[in-house]
Design a protein around this motif. Sequence first.
Motif, PDB file in Angstrom:
ATOM      1  N   ILE A  40       0.855  -1.181   0.000  1.00 58.82           N
ATOM      2  CA  ILE A  40       0.000   0.000   0.000  1.00 58.82           C
ATOM      3  C   ILE A  40       0.893   1.233   0.000  1.00 58.82           C
ATOM      4  CG2 ILE A  40      -1.767   1.296   1.227  1.00 58.82           C
ATOM      5  CD1 ILE A  40      -2.620  -1.320   2.541  1.00 58.82           C
ATOM      6  N   ASN A  41       0.729   2.089  -1.006  1.00 56.90           N
ATOM      7  CA  ASN A  41       1.449   3.348  -1.078  1.00 56.90           C
ATOM      8  C   ASN A  41       0.479   4.462  -0.699  1.00 56.90           C
ATOM      9  OD1 ASN A  41       3.819   2.050  -2.287  1.00 56.90           O
ATOM     10  ND2 ASN A  41       2.554   1.869  -4.127  1.00 56.90           N
ATOM     11  N   ALA A  42       0.783   5.171   0.368  1.00 53.83           N
ATOM     12  CA  ALA A  42      -0.143   6.198   0.854  1.00 53.83           C
ATOM     13  C   ALA A  42       0.608   7.185   1.733  1.00 53.83           C
ATOM     14  CB  ALA A  42      -1.281   5.556   1.629  1.00 53.83           C
ATOM     15  N   ASN A  43      -0.038   8.319   1.996  1.00 54.29           N
ATOM     16  CA  ASN A  43       0.506   9.255   2.973  1.00 54.29           C
ATOM     17  C   ASN A  43       0.161   8.816   4.392  1.00 54.29           C
ATOM     18  OD1 ASN A  43       1.557  11.041   0.988  1.00 54.29           O
ATOM     19  ND2 ASN A  43      -0.496  11.901   0.692  1.00 54.29           N
ATOM     20  N   ASN A  44      -1.116   8.469   4.583  1.00 51.81           N
ATOM     21  CA  ASN A  44      -1.608   8.104   5.909  1.00 51.81           C
ATOM     22  C   ASN A  44      -2.442   6.833   5.812  1.00 51.81           C
ATOM     23  OD1 ASN A  44      -0.789  10.730   7.331  1.00 51.81           O
ATOM     24  ND2 ASN A  44      -2.114  11.488   5.685  1.00 51.81           N
ATOM     25  N   ILE A  45      -2.227   5.924   6.782  1.00 56.58           N
ATOM     26  CA  ILE A  45      -2.977   4.669   6.822  1.00 56.58           C
ATOM     27  C   ILE A  45      -3.501   4.476   8.237  1.00 56.58           C
ATOM     28  CG2 ILE A  45      -2.825   2.164   6.602  1.00 56.58           C
ATOM     29  CD1 ILE A  45      -0.638   2.557   4.520  1.00 56.58           C
ATOM     30  N   ASP A  46      -4.803   4.141   8.328  1.00 57.21           N
ATOM     31  CA  ASP A  46      -5.443   3.889   9.620  1.00 57.21           C
ATOM     32  C   ASP A  46      -6.244   2.597   9.490  1.00 57.21           C
ATOM     33  OD1 ASP A  46      -6.916   3.842  11.970  1.00 57.21           O
ATOM     34  OD2 ASP A  46      -7.308   5.994  11.979  1.00 57.21           O
ATOM     35  N   LEU A  47      -5.802   1.536  10.183  1.00 55.15           N
ATOM     36  CA  LEU A  47      -6.410   0.215  10.030  1.00 55.15           C
ATOM     37  C   LEU A  47      -6.926  -0.286  11.368  1.00 55.15           C
ATOM     38  CD1 LEU A  47      -3.607  -1.489   7.879  1.00 55.15           C
ATOM     39  CD2 LEU A  47      -5.609  -0.226   7.051  1.00 55.15           C
ATOM     40  N   THR A  48      -8.161  -0.800  11.361  1.00 63.07           N
ATOM     41  CA  THR A  48      -8.727  -1.485  12.511  1.00 63.07           C
ATOM     42  C   THR A  48      -9.259  -2.837  12.038  1.00 63.07           C
ATOM     43  OG1 THR A  48      -9.353   0.570  13.623  1.00 63.07           O
ATOM     44  CG2 THR A  48     -10.474  -1.431  14.327  1.00 63.07           C
ATOM     45  N   ALA A  49      -8.776  -3.911  12.655  1.00 57.04           N
ATOM     46  CA  ALA A  49      -9.215  -5.258  12.280  1.00 57.04           C
ATOM     47  C   ALA A  49      -8.804  -6.214  13.393  1.00 57.04           C
ATOM     48  CB  ALA A  49      -8.607  -5.682  10.950  1.00 57.04           C
ATOM     49  N   LYS A  50      -9.299  -7.466  13.307  1.00 60.51           N
ATOM     50  CA  LYS A  50      -8.915  -8.447  14.320  1.00 60.51           C
ATOM     51  C   LYS A  50      -7.407  -8.697  14.283  1.00 60.51           C
ATOM     52  CE  LYS A  50     -12.999 -11.234  15.290  1.00 60.51           C
ATOM     53  NZ  LYS A  50     -13.581 -12.603  15.274  1.00 60.51           N
ATOM     54  N   ASN A  51      -6.896  -8.992  13.091  1.00 56.30           N
ATOM     55  CA  ASN A  51      -5.469  -9.205  12.876  1.00 56.30           C
ATOM     56  C   ASN A  51      -5.073  -8.444  11.623  1.00 56.30           C
ATOM     57  OD1 ASN A  51      -4.851 -11.498  14.952  1.00 56.30           O
ATOM     58  ND2 ASN A  51      -6.672 -12.213  13.847  1.00 56.30           N
ATOM     59  N   ILE A  52      -3.826  -7.957  11.600  1.00 53.69           N
ATOM     60  CA  ILE A  52      -3.381  -7.094  10.502  1.00 53.69           C
ATOM     61  C   ILE A  52      -2.053  -7.611   9.969  1.00 53.69           C
ATOM     62  CG2 ILE A  52      -2.662  -4.773   9.852  1.00 53.69           C
ATOM     63  CD1 ILE A  52      -4.464  -3.743  12.153  1.00 53.69           C
ATOM     64  N   THR A  53      -2.022  -7.887   8.639  1.00 54.85           N
ATOM     65  CA  THR A  53      -0.788  -8.246   7.958  1.00 54.85           C
ATOM     66  C   THR A  53      -0.698  -7.396   6.701  1.00 54.85           C
ATOM     67  OG1 THR A  53      -0.903 -10.527   8.768  1.00 54.85           O
ATOM     68  CG2 THR A  53       0.545 -10.097   6.906  1.00 54.85           C
ATOM     69  N   THR A  54       0.349  -6.584   6.593  1.00 60.97           N
ATOM     70  CA  THR A  54       0.397  -5.646   5.474  1.00 60.97           C
ATOM     71  C   THR A  54       1.834  -5.240   5.156  1.00 60.97           C
ATOM     72  OG1 THR A  54      -0.460  -3.527   4.667  1.00 60.97           O
ATOM     73  CG2 THR A  54       0.132  -3.635   6.988  1.00 60.97           C
ATOM     74  N   THR A  55       2.017  -4.797   3.916  1.00 58.90           N
ATOM     75  CA  THR A  55       3.256  -4.156   3.482  1.00 58.90           C
ATOM     76  C   THR A  55       2.913  -2.727   3.080  1.00 58.90           C
ATOM     77  OG1 THR A  55       4.210  -6.227   2.682  1.00 58.90           O
ATOM     78  CG2 THR A  55       5.133  -4.184   1.797  1.00 58.90           C
ATOM     79  N   VAL A  56       3.635  -1.756   3.631  1.00 57.32           N
ATOM     80  CA  VAL A  56       3.258  -0.365   3.425  1.00 57.32           C
ATOM     81  C   VAL A  56       4.451   0.461   2.969  1.00 57.32           C
ATOM     82  CG1 VAL A  56       1.424  -0.501   5.160  1.00 57.32           C
ATOM     83  CG2 VAL A  56       3.703   0.305   5.827  1.00 57.32           C
TER      84      VAL A  56
END
Length: 313
Positions: free
Chosen positions: A38-54
Amino acid sequence: INNNALTIPNALNVNISNELNVSDLLVSADGNFTSNQINANNIDLTAKNITTTVNASNVELNATDANATIDVTALNSINLDNVVLSGGGDSKTLKVTVENGDLNISAGNIDKNTSVALSANNIIMNGDLTAKDLTIDANTSNLDVTNITASGDVALENTGNVNLSNVKTAGDVKVYAIDSNITLDGNITANTITLATNKNADSSTNIKGNITSNSVVLHSTTATGKGLSLTAHSIKDINYTSDSDGTTQNVVVTLGQIDESSYLSLDSNITIPAFDKTNENIKDIVNVHIQDAQGVTLVGNRVLEKESAYEVN
């Protein structure tokens, strides 16, 4: 949606399989969140479990599962402004890997039952960290880690200097400064404390604060002709073992004040000049003239000829 703001509210599970380019990303999911880059300025994530490349400057994460896992790979420097693991379980995981750059993380909302693993060039933790255990792998000239409370182990590795202060854990503290110096300051409480440096380095270990531990172990692996200096506090016993390669290190030990149940183990073939030494061996009994006695610390010179003025009845 490329380069625009994207909001995904009230989702069950979110899986972003392709590379995503947005200005801002806001996600709220009742299930899990997984994504490719994910290419972004700002990221806000809410979830049970989080797996990501930013690839983002500012990221906020809230994992809600009882035993949540947050696994983030950042391509460049990242600010983790808010990390929350809000579930009620006793086995949570936070793993952050920065491939090229620094990690600036707010530690205040990380749950005490979280195993924390951080890897970056430099790691700056804002606020006090209370965690299950902590592992840090850094590549910076100076790594400063302070105000840590843990129930498990605290393990730090850095290519440069490591400065550790105000740590309390029921587990072990392990510090590996590759070709550099280690400083322990403030109050350090642990089951055992292991301090290690690499070969071919003029390194020093400085214990400046109050240490409470069952043992303090110094791995002196410097090459022949190099010196590893240790400034420590007074220790009940001094033990040593020989290096496998049989080399002799120059280790300077300055005595001060450590909990009397502790001992210092010097993992090399060494000389400990607590007093000036001639040809004696470890554990030999020698005559000394005590010039000053400060608690359990003795300051004095070797006496080669006995004089009545030095005798105490």
